[in-house]
Design a protein around this motif. Structure first.
Motif, PDB file in Angstrom:
ATOM      1  N   PHE B 103       0.836  -1.193   0.000  1.00 22.28           N
ATOM      2  CA  PHE B 103       0.000   0.000   0.000  1.00 22.28           C
ATOM      3  C   PHE B 103       0.871   1.244   0.000  1.00 22.28           C
ATOM      4  CE2 PHE B 103      -4.282  -1.562   0.663  1.00 22.28           C
ATOM      5  CZ  PHE B 103      -4.062  -2.857   1.101  1.00 22.28           C
ATOM      6  N   LEU B 104       0.449   2.240  -0.766  1.00 21.80           N
ATOM      7  CA  LEU B 104       1.146   3.518  -0.698  1.00 21.80           C
ATOM      8  C   LEU B 104       0.139   4.660  -0.787  1.00 21.80           C
ATOM      9  CD1 LEU B 104       1.235   4.900  -3.798  1.00 21.80           C
ATOM     10  CD2 LEU B 104       3.031   3.239  -4.115  1.00 21.80           C
ATOM     11  N   LEU B 105       0.555   5.801  -0.238  1.00 21.85           N
ATOM     12  CA  LEU B 105      -0.215   7.025  -0.378  1.00 21.85           C
ATOM     13  C   LEU B 105       0.464   7.892  -1.416  1.00 21.85           C
ATOM     14  CD1 LEU B 105      -0.896   8.172   3.315  1.00 21.85           C
ATOM     15  CD2 LEU B 105      -2.590   7.358   1.683  1.00 21.85           C
ATOM     16  N   SER B 106      -0.319   8.432  -2.332  1.00 23.40           N
ATOM     17  CA  SER B 106       0.258   9.384  -3.288  1.00 23.40           C
ATOM     18  C   SER B 106      -0.625  10.624  -3.267  1.00 23.40           C
ATOM     19  CB  SER B 106       0.294   8.790  -4.700  1.00 23.40           C
ATOM     20  OG  SER B 106      -1.007   8.651  -5.201  1.00 23.40           O
ATOM     21  N   THR B 107      -0.012  11.774  -3.459  1.00 27.83           N
ATOM     22  CA  THR B 107      -0.801  13.002  -3.398  1.00 27.83           C
ATOM     23  C   THR B 107      -0.392  13.988  -4.479  1.00 27.83           C
ATOM     24  OG1 THR B 107      -1.595  14.789  -1.960  1.00 27.83           O
ATOM     25  CG2 THR B 107       0.722  14.179  -1.727  1.00 27.83           C
ATOM     26  N   ASN B 108      -1.385  14.721  -4.976  1.00 23.54           N
ATOM     27  CA  ASN B 108      -1.078  15.888  -5.814  1.00 23.54           C
ATOM     28  C   ASN B 108      -1.356  17.124  -4.954  1.00 23.54           C
ATOM     29  OD1 ASN B 108      -3.868  16.074  -5.799  1.00 23.54           O
ATOM     30  ND2 ASN B 108      -4.086  16.302  -8.006  1.00 23.54           N
ATOM     31  N   ASP B 109      -1.665  18.255  -5.566  1.00 23.06           N
ATOM     32  CA  ASP B 109      -1.849  19.475  -4.781  1.00 23.06           C
ATOM     33  C   ASP B 109      -3.067  19.421  -3.864  1.00 23.06           C
ATOM     34  OD1 ASP B 109      -0.751  21.780  -7.414  1.00 23.06           O
ATOM     35  OD2 ASP B 109       0.355  20.825  -5.768  1.00 23.06           O
ATOM     36  N   LYS B 110      -4.054  18.601  -4.212  1.00 28.29           N
ATOM     37  CA  LYS B 110      -5.330  18.697  -3.484  1.00 28.29           C
ATOM     38  C   LYS B 110      -5.859  17.384  -2.930  1.00 28.29           C
ATOM     39  CE  LYS B 110      -6.169  23.086  -4.486  1.00 28.29           C
ATOM     40  NZ  LYS B 110      -6.321  24.141  -3.504  1.00 28.29           N
ATOM     41  N   THR B 111      -5.480  16.265  -3.534  1.00 28.07           N
ATOM     42  CA  THR B 111      -6.124  14.990  -3.201  1.00 28.07           C
ATOM     43  C   THR B 111      -5.092  13.923  -2.903  1.00 28.07           C
ATOM     44  OG1 THR B 111      -7.924  15.563  -4.700  1.00 28.07           O
ATOM     45  CG2 THR B 111      -7.759  13.256  -4.037  1.00 28.07           C
ATOM     46  N   ILE B 112      -5.339  13.180  -1.819  1.00 28.97           N
ATOM     47  CA  ILE B 112      -4.455  12.075  -1.443  1.00 28.97           C
ATOM     48  C   ILE B 112      -5.182  10.778  -1.771  1.00 28.97           C
ATOM     49  CG2 ILE B 112      -3.139  11.032   0.455  1.00 28.97           C
ATOM     50  CD1 ILE B 112      -4.331  14.144   1.602  1.00 28.97           C
ATOM     51  N   LYS B 113      -4.436   9.803  -2.287  1.00 32.13           N
ATOM     52  CA  LYS B 113      -5.053   8.520  -2.610  1.00 32.13           C
ATOM     53  C   LYS B 113      -4.266   7.378  -1.989  1.00 32.13           C
ATOM     54  CE  LYS B 113      -6.936  10.046  -7.023  1.00 32.13           C
ATOM     55  NZ  LYS B 113      -7.143   9.757  -8.442  1.00 32.13           N
ATOM     56  N   LEU B 114      -4.999   6.403  -1.512  1.00 32.01           N
ATOM     57  CA  LEU B 114      -4.374   5.179  -1.003  1.00 32.01           C
ATOM     58  C   LEU B 114      -4.474   4.127  -2.087  1.00 32.01           C
ATOM     59  CD1 LEU B 114      -3.175   3.541   1.439  1.00 32.01           C
ATOM     60  CD2 LEU B 114      -5.529   2.871   1.946  1.00 32.01           C
ATOM     61  N   TRP B 115      -3.355   3.598  -2.521  1.00 37.16           N
ATOM     62  CA  TRP B 115      -3.302   2.608  -3.592  1.00 37.16           C
ATOM     63  C   TRP B 115      -2.891   1.253  -3.033  1.00 37.16           C
ATOM     64  CZ3 TRP B 115      -4.737   3.293  -8.622  1.00 37.16           C
ATOM     65  CH2 TRP B 115      -4.960   4.618  -9.038  1.00 37.16           C
ATOM     66  N   LYS B 116      -3.566   0.237  -3.537  1.00 36.08           N
ATOM     67  CA  LYS B 116      -3.190  -1.128  -3.195  1.00 36.08           C
ATOM     68  C   LYS B 116      -2.531  -1.741  -4.421  1.00 36.08           C
ATOM     69  CE  LYS B 116      -5.236  -5.586  -1.958  1.00 36.08           C
ATOM     70  NZ  LYS B 116      -6.484  -6.313  -1.690  1.00 36.08           N
ATOM     71  N   ILE B 117      -1.355  -2.278  -4.205  1.00 32.87           N
ATOM     72  CA  ILE B 117      -0.649  -2.934  -5.315  1.00 32.87           C
ATOM     73  C   ILE B 117      -0.561  -4.413  -4.988  1.00 32.87           C
ATOM     74  CG2 ILE B 117       1.515  -3.065  -6.600  1.00 32.87           C
ATOM     75  CD1 ILE B 117       0.999   0.116  -4.898  1.00 32.87           C
TER      76      ILE B 117
END
Lengths: 213, 425
Positions: B103-117
């Motif tokens: 799992f990782l968190l990635s973010t741009n200027d406004k939104t954070i997303k949790l990704w499952k790989i």
């Protein structure tokens, strides 16, 4: 024990870096008040540019605005201490900014000033007074701060309820920052002095590196 | 002693014509070091995986090869404010591995997303009602009953978004940091820091707010924030004024009052027009031990002891600007940061030695030892040195990462990712 808290003995690299950071204070040919005014103008120009962006970079704007405040504070303190103009080479112009609107005005210089300085001072894009008057400072400061006013408006979720934009800016005279005079040609069209142009572009280069465009 | 470094790999396009979308914007190893993630301006995440070490190739560590690529963020348009929201990935942070998936968190200027790989290397075969290609069989032809079985297939790595944390930031997110409880994390923008629970996307708690009542009084922004690696109630944030504030969430709900303020008094003889600008801190990172933290500003990397607020315990000179990151090695004995001209610098805290290296395709044969570079003052140039005047200020190494356990580093130039390792044996 101070050991590790002190800077290490300067290596060549560090000497060089120290040299670079003192280049920020570069003791070149420009007299200090003129250099300061150049930096101030550059900062105000940048702030003006940022203000025109839909979404200015807050970090950069804060850094530039703080620099403007720092310079203005210094000028304010100097003018409090010395009622006389610090930059004797520049004759005080008319007491308002309307002087700028007639582009034909050039700065009259007493004959005692060196040739080099007189070339430097003959740039039409400089604002008349070198910001020594408090009134001018307040105008400059408002110029700096009204950038953040626009942040408030574009970023607040309740902006529709807030004051109309015009209300906030109505008492600010921004004629000084009209783009005709302030940006981008801080460089004279025909540079009479090579040293002057180098200094300008050097300061500009430093600003670019530090803050980006 | 400062290690000797060798070229290992380089990823990315060779040509000088850089597509803007390919500009690397963040680099991060996972907790084991087996995976290396990069984010780019086009909103993509590329994950590299280290090969299992080959017994016959004991002189070099496993290579990193592409493991997964996915589009994390897309450009968005905010219709209310008439603003485009960039898809550029500002930060990636890995969660520690709890099961087979990553799992990782990635973010741009406004939104954070949790990704499952997750990996899939088997698939069920032998359905009763379906053909292998998925078409349904004519029921009248089905005469026997069988149980589908899992058979091996080519490895497929899938990335799926599990959580989307949106609409909590008015300003641009510059940092995300996962708490040592592995359940919560913080996100920081220019003026505010929010606390999230990884399971909950519809609300977050605001824990720091430095927005002045009157925006015209704004003089300072938040530049980076991080949770302490061991103490789950402690975090720090750095500012554009060169201060670092340490906050304890147990003290109050809104951590506007710091527990500790770290600031080095300014040397008045160094004051210049640019003092305000060059005091800005671009990155702050705790050491793995949690005893120290490192900050990066325009001219230096500073190491702070958390027990001493009035000045750093170590200062290392390096040139930079307001977006350079810095990182620690696994044992906290060496710190690294990028600079201009595709140079990066390492400082050995024990021996006080430092080294400047270059990420360049000229040295791109595996196990080529990197030659130390030297920058000199203009006019004093010796052979093989580079004068500070000829530094290319457009070639910046903003993002660097150090493998948590081994001496493997990932260094990002504009659009290439370089992997170097120390010279073994």
């Amino acid at each position: 024990m101070l050991g590790r808290g002190l800077k290490r003995k300067l290596s060549d690299y560090e000497e060089n870096m120290a040299g670079l950071s003192s280049a920020f204070d570069s003791s070149r040919s420009l007299p200090y008040p003129l250099k300061r005014q150049l930096v101030l103008n550059m900062c105000l120009t940048k702030l003006q540019t940022y203000k025109m962006l839909v979404e200015p970079n807050l970090h950069r704007s804060v850094l530039i605005a703080n620099t403007v405040r720092q310079i203005q504070e210094e000028m304010r303190q100097e003018s409090n201490q010395q009622p006389v103009n610090i930059c004797p080479g520049i004759a005080p112009a008319s007491h308002s900014y309307t002087g700028l609107e007639s582009p034909g005005i050039s700065l009259q210089l007493p004959s005692g000033i060196s040739q080099q300085e007189s070339h430097c001072c003959d740039l039409r894009s400089f604002p008349e007074n070198t910001g020594l008057k408090l009134e001018d400072d307040r105008q400059d400061l408002k110029g700096a701060e009204c950038v953040f006013g626009s942040f408030e408006i574009s970023n607040s979720t309740s902006y529709l309820k807030d004051l109309a934009i015009d209300d906030i800016f109505e008492d600010i005279d921004t004629s000084m920052y009209d783009s005709d005079f302030c940006c981008p040609p801080l460089m004279p069209p025909r540079s009479p002095s090579l040293i002057c142009r180098t200094d300008l572009s050097e300061l500009d280069h430093i600003m670019e590196i530090l803050v980006g465009s | 002693c400062v290690l000797v470094w060798c070229f290992s790999q380089v990823k990315g396009a060779v040509d000088d014509d850089v597509a803007e979308a390919d500009i690397i914007s963040t680099v991060e190893f996972n907790h084991s070091g087996e995976l290396l993630a990069t984010g780019d301006k086009g909103g993509r995440v590329v994950i590299f995986q280290q090969e299992q070490e080959n017994k016959t190739q004991s002189h070099s560590r496993g290579e990193y090869n592409v493991y997964s690529t996915f589009q994390s963020h897309e450009p968005e348009f905010d219709y209310l404010k008439s603003l485009e929201i960039e898809e550029k990935i500002n930060k990636i942070r890995w969660l520690p591995q709890k099961n087979a998936a990553q799992f990782l968190l990635s973010t741009n200027d406004k939104t954070i997303k949790l990704w499952k790989i997750s990996e899939r290397d088997k698939r069920p075969e032998g359905y009763n009602l379906k053909e292998e290609d998925g078409r349904y069989r004519d029921p009248t032809t089905v005469t026997t009953l069988r149980v589908p079985v899992f058979r091996p297939m080519d490895l497929m790595v899938e990335a799926s978004p599990r959580r989307i944390f949106a609409n909590a930031h008015t300003y641009h997110i510059n940092s995300i940091s996962i708490n040592s409880d592995y359940e919560t994390y913080l996100s920081a923008d220019d003026l505010r820091i929010n606390l999230w629970h990884l399971e909950i996307t519809d609300r977050s708690f605001n824990i720091v707010d430095i927005k002045p009542a009157n925006m015209e009084e704004l003089t300072e922004v938040i530049t980076a924030a991080e949770f302490h690696p061991n103490s789950c109630s402690t975090f720090v944030y750095s500012s554009s004024k060169g201060t670092i504030r340490l906050c304890d969430m147990r003290a109050s709900a809104l951590c506007d009052r710091h527990s500790k303020l770290f600031e080095e008094p300014e040397d008045p003889s160094n004051r210049s027009f640019f003092s305000e600008i060059i005091s800005s801190i671009s990155d702050v990172k705790f050491s793995h031990s949690g005893r120290y933290m490192m900050t990066r500003d325009y001219l230096s990397v500073k190491i702070w002891d958390l027990n001493m607020e009035n000045r750093p315990v170590e200062t290392y000179q390096v040139l930079g600007e307001n977006h350079f990151e810095c990182c620690w090695n696994g044992s906290d004995s060496i710190v690294m940061t990028g600079s201009y001209n595709n140079f990066f610098r390492m400082f050995d805290r024990n021996s006080k030695r430092d080294i400047t290296l270059e990420a360049s395709r000229e040295n791109n044969k595996p196990r080529t030892v990197l030659k130390p570079r030297k920058v000199c003052a203009s006019g004093k140039r010796k052979k093989d040195e580079i004068s500070v005047d000829s530094l290319d200020f457009n070639k910046k190494i903003l993002h660097t990462a150090w493998h948590p356990k081994e001496n493997i580093i990932a260094v990002a130039t504009t659009n290439n990712l370089y992997i170097f390792q120390d010279k073994m044996n």
